[in-house]
Design a protein around this motif. Structure first.
Motif, PDB file in Angstrom:
ATOM      1  N   VAL A  11       0.837  -1.199   0.000  1.00 30.33           N
ATOM      2  CA  VAL A  11       0.000   0.000   0.000  1.00 30.33           C
ATOM      3  C   VAL A  11       0.872   1.248   0.000  1.00 30.33           C
ATOM      4  O   VAL A  11       0.610   2.214  -0.728  1.00 30.33           O
ATOM      5  CB  VAL A  11      -0.959   0.002   1.216  1.00 30.33           C
ATOM      6  N   ARG A  15       1.020   4.086  -2.746  1.00 35.91           N
ATOM      7  CA  ARG A  15       0.735   5.446  -2.292  1.00 35.91           C
ATOM      8  C   ARG A  15       1.822   6.421  -2.767  1.00 35.91           C
ATOM      9  O   ARG A  15       1.549   7.554  -3.152  1.00 35.91           O
ATOM     10  CB  ARG A  15       0.660   5.469  -0.765  1.00 35.91           C
ATOM     11  N   LEU A  45      -6.023  -7.188  -0.390  1.00 29.46           N
ATOM     12  CA  LEU A  45      -6.186  -5.789  -0.024  1.00 29.46           C
ATOM     13  C   LEU A  45      -7.491  -5.223  -0.585  1.00 29.46           C
ATOM     14  O   LEU A  45      -8.212  -4.486   0.101  1.00 29.46           O
ATOM     15  CB  LEU A  45      -4.996  -4.974  -0.537  1.00 29.46           C
ATOM     16  N   VAL A  50      -9.419  -1.669   0.483  1.00 25.16           N
ATOM     17  CA  VAL A  50      -8.411  -0.716   0.011  1.00 25.16           C
ATOM     18  C   VAL A  50      -8.693  -0.414  -1.460  1.00 25.16           C
ATOM     19  O   VAL A  50      -8.822  -1.341  -2.266  1.00 25.16           O
ATOM     20  CB  VAL A  50      -6.980  -1.289   0.175  1.00 25.16           C
ATOM     21  N   ILE A  52      -7.821  -0.168  -4.591  1.00 31.62           N
ATOM     22  CA  ILE A  52      -6.802  -0.484  -5.593  1.00 31.62           C
ATOM     23  C   ILE A  52      -7.517  -1.021  -6.827  1.00 31.62           C
ATOM     24  O   ILE A  52      -8.424  -1.840  -6.714  1.00 31.62           O
ATOM     25  CB  ILE A  52      -5.814  -1.549  -5.059  1.00 31.62           C
ATOM     26  N   LEU A  64      -3.510   3.077  -6.752  1.00 31.97           N
ATOM     27  CA  LEU A  64      -4.209   3.359  -5.499  1.00 31.97           C
ATOM     28  C   LEU A  64      -4.957   4.668  -5.664  1.00 31.97           C
ATOM     29  O   LEU A  64      -4.400   5.655  -6.158  1.00 31.97           O
ATOM     30  CB  LEU A  64      -3.210   3.479  -4.346  1.00 31.97           C
TER      31      LEU A  64
END
Length: 231
Positions: A11, A15, A45, A50, A52, A64
């Motif tokens: 992540v 990011r 994830l 999350v 993505i 992301l």
């Protein structure tokens, strides 16, 4: 790196470049696992929420959502330079890998122009040191976090190896050498174990009793102990 740490690191890697994509192949190379493992991690994830998504095409990869990124870190250039130097001084310590990862995260969430100025200034700062100490074994840097008794194989200055169980209490660093401060069950006393003389450190899973440790317990004949977090 265990899977939980890798998921967090993936992540952070996405990011750092958002909204640009990163391919599964590049992520696999970075974390030294297979592409299939990375794809499973990304799927996990996504299932946890999350944001993505996959971007198709030759230059595509995984992205992301920029809304999931942190706002720029509000450090001044001088503060960021101090952080950069401080973490850089840990490069040859048992905490080198963690310091490098932390520095990458700091720079990734800084304002772009300040981050570039920090990098340019940091490139003009050098550290003069002798030969770095031998690397500490796995388990040294996370001995406190694990919170369990460690079974150490330790080599003294004469090269004699012993095995003992210790209860980690803290760390002391001096002139580039790091020591694990621990209650030694063999000696029934506090002892300092040089990180580069610890041959192996194996968590036993046993939770030791809580012990209160003060600077006076260490009986250091020279210098003053300074906490890494100031008063």
């Amino acid at each position: 790196m265990n899977r939980t740490d890798r998921l967090y690191a993936i992540v952070e890697a996405l990011r750092a470049v958002a909204p640009r994509p990163l391919s599964a192949r590049r992520l696999a190379e970075r974390f030294e696992v297979s592409t299939r493992t990375i794809e499973r991690d990304l799927s996990s994830l996504q299932q946890t929420g999350v944001p993505i998504w996959a971007e198709p095409g030759r230059t595509g990869g995984y992205c992301l959502d920029t809304a999931h990124t942190l706002p720029p870190l509000g450090l001044t250039v001088e503060e960021a330079l101090a952080v950069t130097i401080g973490l850089g001084m840990l490069a040859s310590s048992p905490f080198g890998a963690e310091a490098s990862g932390a520095l990458g995260k700091v720079l990734a969430v800084m304002d772009g122009s300040r981050a570039e100025e920090t990098r340019a200034l940091a490139a003009r700062v050098h550290l003069l040191q002798g030969d770095p100490p031998a690397p500490a074994p796995d388990g040294f840097s996370d001995a406190l976090r694990a919170g369990t008794v460690l079974r150490l194989r330790y080599r003294d200055r004469a090269g004699v190896e012993t095995e003992r169980e210790v209860e980690p209490q803290g760390y002391v660093g001096r002139d580039g050498t790091w020591y694990l401060i621990a209650w030694c069950r063999t000696r029934s006393a506090i002892r300092a174990f040089r990180g580069d003389r610890i041959v192996a450190a194996e968590p036993t899973g046993e939770r030791p009793p809580r012990r209160e440790l003060t600077a006076a317990d260490l009986d250091i004949p020279y210098g003053d102990l300074r906490p890494v977090l100031g008063p």
